[in-house]
Design an enzyme around this catalytic site. Structure first.
Site, PDB file in Angstrom:
ATOM      1  N   ASP A  23       0.832  -1.210   0.000  1.00 33.50           N
ATOM      2  CA  ASP A  23       0.000   0.000   0.000  1.00 33.50           C
ATOM      3  C   ASP A  23       0.865   1.258   0.000  1.00 33.50           C
ATOM      4  O   ASP A  23       1.953   1.262   0.595  1.00 33.50           O
ATOM      5  CB  ASP A  23      -0.904  -0.021   1.244  1.00 33.50           C
ATOM      6  CG  ASP A  23      -1.992   1.036   1.168  1.00 33.50           C
ATOM      7  OD1 ASP A  23      -2.378   1.442   0.053  1.00 33.50           O
ATOM      8  OD2 ASP A  23      -2.465   1.470   2.243  1.00 33.50           O
ATOM      9  N   GLY A  24       0.370   2.298  -0.654  1.00 31.63           N
ATOM     10  CA  GLY A  24       1.036   3.600  -0.579  1.00 31.63           C
ATOM     11  C   GLY A  24       1.557   4.142  -1.899  1.00 31.63           C
ATOM     12  O   GLY A  24       2.170   5.214  -1.925  1.00 31.63           O
ATOM     13  N   ARG A  36      -0.857   9.033 -10.332  1.00 29.29           N
ATOM     14  CA  ARG A  36      -0.861   7.812  -9.511  1.00 29.29           C
ATOM     15  C   ARG A  36      -0.149   6.653 -10.211  1.00 29.29           C
ATOM     16  O   ARG A  36       0.502   5.834  -9.573  1.00 29.29           O
ATOM     17  CB  ARG A  36      -2.314   7.399  -9.190  1.00 29.29           C
ATOM     18  CG  ARG A  36      -3.022   8.375  -8.263  1.00 29.29           C
ATOM     19  CD  ARG A  36      -4.451   7.905  -7.998  1.00 29.29           C
ATOM     20  NE  ARG A  36      -4.478   6.609  -7.350  1.00 29.29           N
ATOM     21  CZ  ARG A  36      -4.341   6.413  -6.031  1.00 29.29           C
ATOM     22  NH1 ARG A  36      -4.191   7.436  -5.232  1.00 29.29           N
ATOM     23  NH2 ARG A  36      -4.378   5.199  -5.527  1.00 29.29           N
ATOM     24  N   SER A  68      -7.280  -5.724  -5.596  1.00 28.87           N
ATOM     25  CA  SER A  68      -8.362  -6.339  -4.820  1.00 28.87           C
ATOM     26  C   SER A  68      -9.681  -6.330  -5.589  1.00 28.87           C
ATOM     27  O   SER A  68      -9.842  -5.584  -6.552  1.00 28.87           O
ATOM     28  CB  SER A  68      -8.541  -5.592  -3.490  1.00 28.87           C
ATOM     29  OG  SER A  68      -9.208  -4.376  -3.714  1.00 28.87           O
ATOM     30  N   SER A  69     -10.623  -7.144  -5.121  1.00 26.45           N
ATOM     31  CA  SER A  69     -11.980  -7.163  -5.703  1.00 26.45           C
ATOM     32  C   SER A  69     -12.564  -5.753  -5.701  1.00 26.45           C
ATOM     33  O   SER A  69     -13.362  -5.399  -6.569  1.00 26.45           O
ATOM     34  CB  SER A  69     -12.930  -8.019  -4.867  1.00 26.45           C
ATOM     35  OG  SER A  69     -12.330  -9.126  -4.301  1.00 26.45           O
ATOM     36  N   GLU A  70     -12.178  -4.963  -4.690  1.00 25.94           N
ATOM     37  CA  GLU A  70     -12.736  -3.612  -4.537  1.00 25.94           C
ATOM     38  C   GLU A  70     -12.009  -2.584  -5.406  1.00 25.94           C
ATOM     39  O   GLU A  70     -12.530  -1.495  -5.668  1.00 25.94           O
ATOM     40  CB  GLU A  70     -12.673  -3.172  -3.069  1.00 25.94           C
ATOM     41  CG  GLU A  70     -13.608  -3.948  -2.140  1.00 25.94           C
ATOM     42  CD  GLU A  70     -13.180  -5.390  -1.900  1.00 25.94           C
ATOM     43  OE1 GLU A  70     -11.967  -5.656  -1.835  1.00 25.94           O
ATOM     44  OE2 GLU A  70     -14.076  -6.262  -1.801  1.00 25.94           O
ATOM     45  N   ASN A  71     -10.798  -2.923  -5.863  1.00 30.60           N
ATOM     46  CA  ASN A  71     -10.042  -1.955  -6.676  1.00 30.60           C
ATOM     47  C   ASN A  71     -10.696  -1.687  -8.036  1.00 30.60           C
ATOM     48  O   ASN A  71     -10.374  -0.694  -8.703  1.00 30.60           O
ATOM     49  CB  ASN A  71      -8.590  -2.409  -6.883  1.00 30.60           C
ATOM     50  CG  ASN A  71      -7.720  -2.245  -5.657  1.00 30.60           C
ATOM     51  OD1 ASN A  71      -6.761  -2.994  -5.458  1.00 30.60           O
ATOM     52  ND2 ASN A  71      -8.029  -1.259  -4.808  1.00 30.60           N
ATOM     53  N   TRP A  72     -11.653  -2.540  -8.463  1.00 33.54           N
ATOM     54  CA  TRP A  72     -12.378  -2.243  -9.713  1.00 33.54           C
ATOM     55  C   TRP A  72     -13.117  -0.916  -9.604  1.00 33.54           C
ATOM     56  O   TRP A  72     -13.495  -0.337 -10.616  1.00 33.54           O
ATOM     57  CB  TRP A  72     -13.390  -3.351 -10.019  1.00 33.54           C
ATOM     58  CG  TRP A  72     -12.803  -4.690 -10.334  1.00 33.54           C
ATOM     59  CD1 TRP A  72     -12.914  -5.820  -9.569  1.00 33.54           C
ATOM     60  CD2 TRP A  72     -12.019  -5.074 -11.481  1.00 33.54           C
ATOM     61  NE1 TRP A  72     -12.254  -6.873 -10.171  1.00 33.54           N
ATOM     62  CE2 TRP A  72     -11.702  -6.448 -11.344  1.00 33.54           C
ATOM     63  CE3 TRP A  72     -11.563  -4.383 -12.612  1.00 33.54           C
ATOM     64  CZ2 TRP A  72     -10.949  -7.144 -12.296  1.00 33.54           C
ATOM     65  CZ3 TRP A  72     -10.810  -5.084 -13.557  1.00 33.54           C
ATOM     66  CH2 TRP A  72     -10.512  -6.436 -13.388  1.00 33.54           C
ATOM     67  N   ARG A 191       2.140  -5.228   5.943  1.00 37.56           N
ATOM     68  CA  ARG A 191       1.393  -4.192   5.233  1.00 37.56           C
ATOM     69  C   ARG A 191       2.195  -2.910   5.285  1.00 37.56           C
ATOM     70  O   ARG A 191       2.575  -2.446   6.368  1.00 37.56           O
ATOM     71  CB  ARG A 191       0.025  -3.944   5.859  1.00 37.56           C
ATOM     72  CG  ARG A 191      -0.713  -2.838   5.096  1.00 37.56           C
ATOM     73  CD  ARG A 191      -2.100  -2.526   5.583  1.00 37.56           C
ATOM     74  NE  ARG A 191      -2.691  -1.542   4.684  1.00 37.56           N
ATOM     75  CZ  ARG A 191      -3.918  -1.566   4.214  1.00 37.56           C
ATOM     76  NH1 ARG A 191      -4.735  -2.525   4.569  1.00 37.56           N
ATOM     77  NH2 ARG A 191      -4.347  -0.625   3.380  1.00 37.56           N
ATOM     78  N   GLU A 210       1.428 -13.629  12.087  1.00 33.93           N
ATOM     79  CA  GLU A 210       2.017 -12.471  12.753  1.00 33.93           C
ATOM     80  C   GLU A 210       1.882 -11.315  11.762  1.00 33.93           C
ATOM     81  O   GLU A 210       2.093 -11.505  10.563  1.00 33.93           O
ATOM     82  CB  GLU A 210       3.493 -12.721  13.078  1.00 33.93           C
ATOM     83  CG  GLU A 210       3.733 -13.951  13.935  1.00 33.93           C
ATOM     84  CD  GLU A 210       3.077 -13.869  15.312  1.00 33.93           C
ATOM     85  OE1 GLU A 210       2.900 -12.744  15.820  1.00 33.93           O
ATOM     86  OE2 GLU A 210       2.739 -14.920  15.873  1.00 33.93           O
TER      87      GLU A 210
HETATM   88  C1  FPP Z   1      -2.008   0.142  -3.407  1.00 33.83           C
HETATM   89  O1  FPP Z   1      -1.537   1.454  -3.277  1.00 33.83           O
HETATM   90  C2  FPP Z   1      -1.391  -0.536  -4.555  1.00 33.83           C
HETATM   91  C3  FPP Z   1      -2.090  -1.126  -5.586  1.00 33.83           C
HETATM   92  C4  FPP Z   1      -3.550  -1.180  -5.651  1.00 33.83           C
HETATM   93  C5  FPP Z   1      -1.373  -1.710  -6.740  1.00 33.83           C
HETATM   94  C6  FPP Z   1      -0.181  -2.548  -6.417  1.00 33.83           C
HETATM   95  C7  FPP Z   1       0.624  -2.697  -7.639  1.00 33.83           C
HETATM   96  C8  FPP Z   1       1.970  -2.652  -7.689  1.00 33.83           C
HETATM   97  C9  FPP Z   1       2.821  -2.554  -6.496  1.00 33.83           C
HETATM   98  C10 FPP Z   1       2.616  -2.736  -9.031  1.00 33.83           C
HETATM   99  C11 FPP Z   1       3.411  -3.948  -9.268  1.00 33.83           C
HETATM  100  C12 FPP Z   1       2.792  -5.222  -8.883  1.00 33.83           C
HETATM  101  C13 FPP Z   1       3.057  -6.425  -9.483  1.00 33.83           C
HETATM  102  C14 FPP Z   1       2.561  -7.669  -8.826  1.00 33.83           C
HETATM  103  C15 FPP Z   1       3.804  -6.548 -10.759  1.00 33.83           C
HETATM  104  P1  FPP Z   1      -2.596   2.639  -3.385  1.00 33.83           P
HETATM  105  O2  FPP Z   1      -2.752   2.979  -4.819  1.00 33.83           O
HETATM  106  O3  FPP Z   1      -3.843   2.250  -2.678  1.00 33.83           O
HETATM  107  O4  FPP Z   1      -1.833   3.779  -2.611  1.00 33.83           O
HETATM  108  P2  FPP Z   1      -2.497   4.923  -1.700  1.00 33.83           P
HETATM  109  O5  FPP Z   1      -3.112   4.226  -0.509  1.00 33.83           O
HETATM  110  O6  FPP Z   1      -1.321   5.750  -1.319  1.00 33.83           O
HETATM  111  O7  FPP Z   1      -3.475   5.654  -2.571  1.00 33.83           O
END
Ligand code: FPP
Length: 252
Positions: A23-24, A36, A68-72, A191, A210
């Protein structure tokens, strides 16, 4: 990308299965006044580092929460940008992953992916299926609730068709109906990004994990921070419902 297959380093309390909520990316980009997508692209480097380090340290399974399922629900351009990034990364890295003995497996509602990514996913799984050094599981269009629901639905259909006696449905059978069937339970969940929540990741599989929260944004996650997580894990006493005294007695 990863060290040669012959040299897993020993670790006193090594997690068999490490899972990561990356995340991040968005905040990393925003802090630099970048789009982004630049944050997601910058997230590839720590993915490579984590795969390489986990393989070197002898981790058996590494699961990454990519989408995630919710990222759609995110803006359409962000979703399509992420899907292109996954496809590019897979096509670019697959030979090296395969050459280093990594088995690649995808979990999630993969029918929802576009045809080129679905084909690449299938091809990567087939190409690496005999590899044994480490399994890299990529969770895409994945949700812990989705997984539990599809397992329940399949078991209910088997019961209705007389293939399964409901009385025989135990933890083992249920676990074998999940997308994560055959994988060990998660020992260490990491995380990044400072939030302290699970966000519908591997719900069944993290029952006794853990959990290590890092304040670093995913693009900044580096080997030193991964070592912090491994060290944190090595110091934990895992009791699985027993008392500390019982665990100590077994050790002596
Ligand atoms: C969450 O950060 C990250 C994602 C939804 C995408 C993760 C994808 C990658 C790390 C790219 C590479 C992955 C692979 C497996 C090749 P966010 O967008 O929610 O960040 P925020 O909380 O700061 O908005």
């Amino acid at each position: 990308m990863v060290a040669s297959a012959a040299e897993p380093e020993s670790h006193p309390a090594l997690p068999r299965h490490v899972a990561v909520i990356m995340d991040g990316n968005g905040r990393w980009a925003r802090r630099r006044a970048l789009p982004r997508q630049a944050g997601h692209r910058a997230g590839i480097k720590p993915v490579r580092m984590t795969v390489e380090q986990c393989a070197r340290r002898g981790v058996e399974t590494l699961t990454l929460f990519a989408f995630s399922s919710e990222n759609w629900r995110r803006p359409r351009e962000e979703v399509s940008g992420l899907m292109s990034l996954f496809l590019d990364a897979l096509e670019r890295e697959i030979a090296e992953l395969d050459g280093n003995g990594i088995r690649v497996r995808f979990i999630g509602d993969l029918d929802k992916l576009g045809t080129p990514l679905r084909h690449a996913v299938r091809a990567a799984e087939l190409r690496t299926r005999a590899n044994t050094r480490m399994t890299l599981v990529v969770a895409v269009a994945y949700g812990g609730r989705w997984d539990i629901l599809q397992a329940a639905r399949n078991l209910a259909a088997d019961a209705a068709a007389g293939r399964v006696d409901p009385a025989d449905i135990d933890e083992k059978l249920f676990a074998n109906s999940l997308a994560t069937a055959g994988l060990p339970s998660v020992d260490l969940l990491i995380r990044t990004g400072g939030e302290k929540r699970i966000s519908n990741f591997l719900l069944w599989d993290i029952a006794y994990s853990e959990v290590c929260f890092s304040d670093l944004l995913w693009p900044d996650f580096d080997e030193a921070e991964l070592t912090v997580a491994f060290d944190f894990y090595a110091k934990r006493q895992r009791r699985f419902g027993r008392t500390g005294e019982q665990i100590e007695a077994v050790r002596c």
